[in-house]
Design a protein around this motif. Sequence first.
Motif, PDB file in Angstrom:
ATOM      1  N   GLY A   1      76.280 -41.285 -14.767  1.00 19.38           N
ATOM      2  CA  GLY A   1      77.160 -40.176 -14.432  1.00 19.38           C
ATOM      3  C   GLY A   1      78.373 -40.669 -13.679  1.00 19.38           C
ATOM      4  N   ASP A   2      79.260 -39.758 -13.306  1.00 15.49           N
ATOM      5  CA  ASP A   2      80.515 -40.166 -12.677  1.00 15.49           C
ATOM      6  C   ASP A   2      80.948 -39.138 -11.650  1.00 15.49           C
ATOM      7  OD1 ASP A   2      83.627 -39.950 -12.562  1.00 15.49           O
ATOM      8  OD2 ASP A   2      83.268 -41.963 -13.316  1.00 15.49           O
ATOM      9  N   ILE A   3      81.220 -39.602 -10.431  1.00 12.38           N
ATOM     10  CA  ILE A   3      81.838 -38.774  -9.398  1.00 12.38           C
ATOM     11  C   ILE A   3      83.085 -39.500  -8.923  1.00 12.38           C
ATOM     12  CG2 ILE A   3      81.637 -37.821  -7.065  1.00 12.38           C
ATOM     13  CD1 ILE A   3      78.723 -37.322  -7.546  1.00 12.38           C
ATOM     14  N   SER A   4      84.230 -39.029  -9.379  1.00 16.08           N
ATOM     15  CA  SER A   4      85.525 -39.600  -8.985  1.00 16.08           C
ATOM     16  C   SER A   4      85.561 -41.114  -9.168  1.00 16.08           C
ATOM     17  CB  SER A   4      85.852 -39.231  -7.539  1.00 16.08           C
ATOM     18  OG  SER A   4      85.985 -37.835  -7.392  1.00 16.08           O
ATOM     19  N   GLY A   5      85.054 -41.562 -10.314  1.00 16.97           N
ATOM     20  CA  GLY A   5      85.106 -42.981 -10.634  1.00 16.97           C
ATOM     21  C   GLY A   5      83.922 -43.793 -10.163  1.00 16.97           C
ATOM     22  N   VAL A   6      83.045 -43.206  -9.357  1.00 21.17           N
ATOM     23  CA  VAL A   6      81.831 -43.898  -8.920  1.00 21.17           C
ATOM     24  C   VAL A   6      80.733 -43.604  -9.942  1.00 21.17           C
ATOM     25  CG1 VAL A   6      80.103 -44.188  -7.105  1.00 21.17           C
ATOM     26  CG2 VAL A   6      82.475 -43.648  -6.499  1.00 21.17           C
ATOM     27  N   ALA A   7      80.304 -44.625 -10.690  1.00 16.30           N
ATOM     28  CA  ALA A   7      79.225 -44.442 -11.663  1.00 16.30           C
ATOM     29  C   ALA A   7      77.895 -44.378 -10.921  1.00 16.30           C
ATOM     30  CB  ALA A   7      79.211 -45.598 -12.653  1.00 16.30           C
ATOM     31  N   ILE A   8      77.061 -43.407 -11.286  1.00 15.48           N
ATOM     32  CA  ILE A   8      75.749 -43.236 -10.645  1.00 15.48           C
ATOM     33  C   ILE A   8      74.661 -43.347 -11.706  1.00 15.48           C
ATOM     34  CG2 ILE A   8      74.277 -41.739  -9.268  1.00 15.48           C
ATOM     35  CD1 ILE A   8      76.722 -40.414  -8.131  1.00 15.48           C
ATOM     36  N   HIS A   9      73.686 -44.191 -11.422  1.00 13.75           N
ATOM     37  CA  HIS A   9      72.575 -44.430 -12.337  1.00 13.75           C
ATOM     38  C   HIS A   9      71.272 -44.017 -11.654  1.00 13.75           C
ATOM     39  CE1 HIS A   9      75.479 -47.067 -14.463  1.00 13.75           C
ATOM     40  NE2 HIS A   9      75.821 -47.423 -13.237  1.00 13.75           N
TER      41      HIS A   9
ATOM     42  N   MET B   1      82.533 -41.625   0.112  1.00 10.89           N
ATOM     43  CA  MET B   1      83.346 -42.814  -0.166  1.00 10.89           C
ATOM     44  C   MET B   1      84.720 -42.415  -0.693  1.00 10.89           C
ATOM     45  SD  MET B   1      80.338 -45.157  -1.887  1.00 10.89           S
ATOM     46  CE  MET B   1      81.427 -46.472  -2.459  1.00 10.89           C
ATOM     47  N   VAL B   2      84.752 -41.399  -1.540  1.00 12.22           N
ATOM     48  CA  VAL B   2      86.035 -40.925  -2.083  1.00 12.22           C
ATOM     49  C   VAL B   2      86.849 -40.245  -0.981  1.00 12.22           C
ATOM     50  CG1 VAL B   2      87.113 -39.374  -3.747  1.00 12.22           C
ATOM     51  CG2 VAL B   2      85.098 -40.713  -4.412  1.00 12.22           C
ATOM     52  N   GLU B   3      86.193 -39.452  -0.136  1.00 14.69           N
ATOM     53  CA  GLU B   3      86.889 -38.787   0.961  1.00 14.69           C
ATOM     54  C   GLU B   3      87.562 -39.799   1.883  1.00 14.69           C
ATOM     55  OE1 GLU B   3      83.895 -36.491   2.827  1.00 14.69           O
ATOM     56  OE2 GLU B   3      83.751 -35.018   1.204  1.00 14.69           O
TER      57      GLU B   3
ATOM     58  N   PHE C   1      87.555 -51.496  -1.496  1.00 15.09           N
ATOM     59  CA  PHE C   1      87.221 -51.869  -2.874  1.00 15.09           C
ATOM     60  C   PHE C   1      87.595 -50.714  -3.803  1.00 15.09           C
ATOM     61  CE2 PHE C   1      84.479 -54.526  -0.316  1.00 15.09           C
ATOM     62  CZ  PHE C   1      84.383 -55.726  -1.025  1.00 15.09           C
ATOM     63  N   ASP C   2      88.061 -51.066  -4.999  1.00 16.96           N
ATOM     64  CA  ASP C   2      88.447 -50.035  -5.964  1.00 16.96           C
ATOM     65  C   ASP C   2      87.382 -49.761  -7.019  1.00 16.96           C
ATOM     66  OD1 ASP C   2      90.916 -49.406  -4.853  1.00 16.96           O
ATOM     67  OD2 ASP C   2      91.914 -51.069  -5.888  1.00 16.96           O
TER      68      ASP C   2
ATOM     69  N   LYS D   1      91.379 -40.530  -3.317  1.00 12.87           N
ATOM     70  CA  LYS D   1      91.749 -41.436  -4.407  1.00 12.87           C
ATOM     71  C   LYS D   1      90.498 -41.886  -5.145  1.00 12.87           C
ATOM     72  CE  LYS D   1      93.803 -45.965  -5.365  1.00 12.87           C
ATOM     73  NZ  LYS D   1      94.340 -47.217  -4.759  1.00 12.87           N
ATOM     74  N   ALA D   2      90.470 -41.655  -6.447  1.00 11.11           N
ATOM     75  CA  ALA D   2      89.291 -42.006  -7.245  1.00 11.11           C
ATOM     76  C   ALA D   2      89.128 -43.512  -7.352  1.00 11.11           C
ATOM     77  CB  ALA D   2      89.399 -41.394  -8.638  1.00 11.11           C
TER      78      ALA D   2
END
Length: 272
Positions: A197-205, A172-174, A144-145, A179-180
């Motif tokens: 927030g954002d870690i390599s395109g993964v939004a965290i709430h 997940m990014v590793e 999934f992207d 790849k973000a």
Amino acid sequence: MAAHPSITVAVHGATGRMGRVLLNAIEHAHDLRLVGTASRSTAIALTEAGEDARLHDTVESMLAAERPDVVVDFSARDAVLPLARAAAQSGVDFVTGTSGLSPEILEELRAIADDHNIGVMVGPNFSLGAVVLERVAREAGRHFDHAEIIEMHHAGKADAPSGSAMATARTMVEARDGKAFTNAESRVVNVDDVRGGDISGVAIHSVRLPGLMAHQQVLLGGPGETLTLRHDVIDRESYMPGVLLAIREVGNRHGQLTYGLGALLWPEQEGE
């Protein structure tokens, strides 16, 4: 038949929520022996620690007096490096479940382990279910992207986002060779930081509410479908099997930093 010698354990952060549960778990483990505790607060009577475990004001006095095999830390982020250095100077293996450690702190812990030939174990989450969720999320992230994480904790949790959420996003990014993910952008933002927030395109709430313990959802989306992974901690007892496993195994990993319980559960795939 001679009995196997017990692993002697000291606990820093013994009067905290996790520390008190850990004391009881060690006391009931046949192969572990609690020899000392340390805490910034001595307000709580540690009756569950047993007669042989003395309470110290500092980790240095605890290490000098008790000479444990392993020191376990559940305290505060700013205490981790001083504790690890003190343990290393005494030749004592170090396990910490303190949340939210930065990459810089992890690299320093790796150097401490290597320089002093001790085992250092960092557990962003010692719950077996949470580690399984992270492993499944790692695999799902290959396919999934789009991904977002919602982590929910009790109102007293000091850091946000949680160390578990950050570790999940990073693994997940590793798994995607760095790849973000694609983070969908809102054209109109009515409240600042509403997308998290954002870690390599993964939004965290992050959610902090009374009545919660520790909960995490990983949501992944693709054309015409979504996948939701969820884990809930209902009681801190759920962390104890993982912590006890780390105590038992850290002495077999001298000279290295072990990050995450998954490295112990699936050692054949460590570093994948």
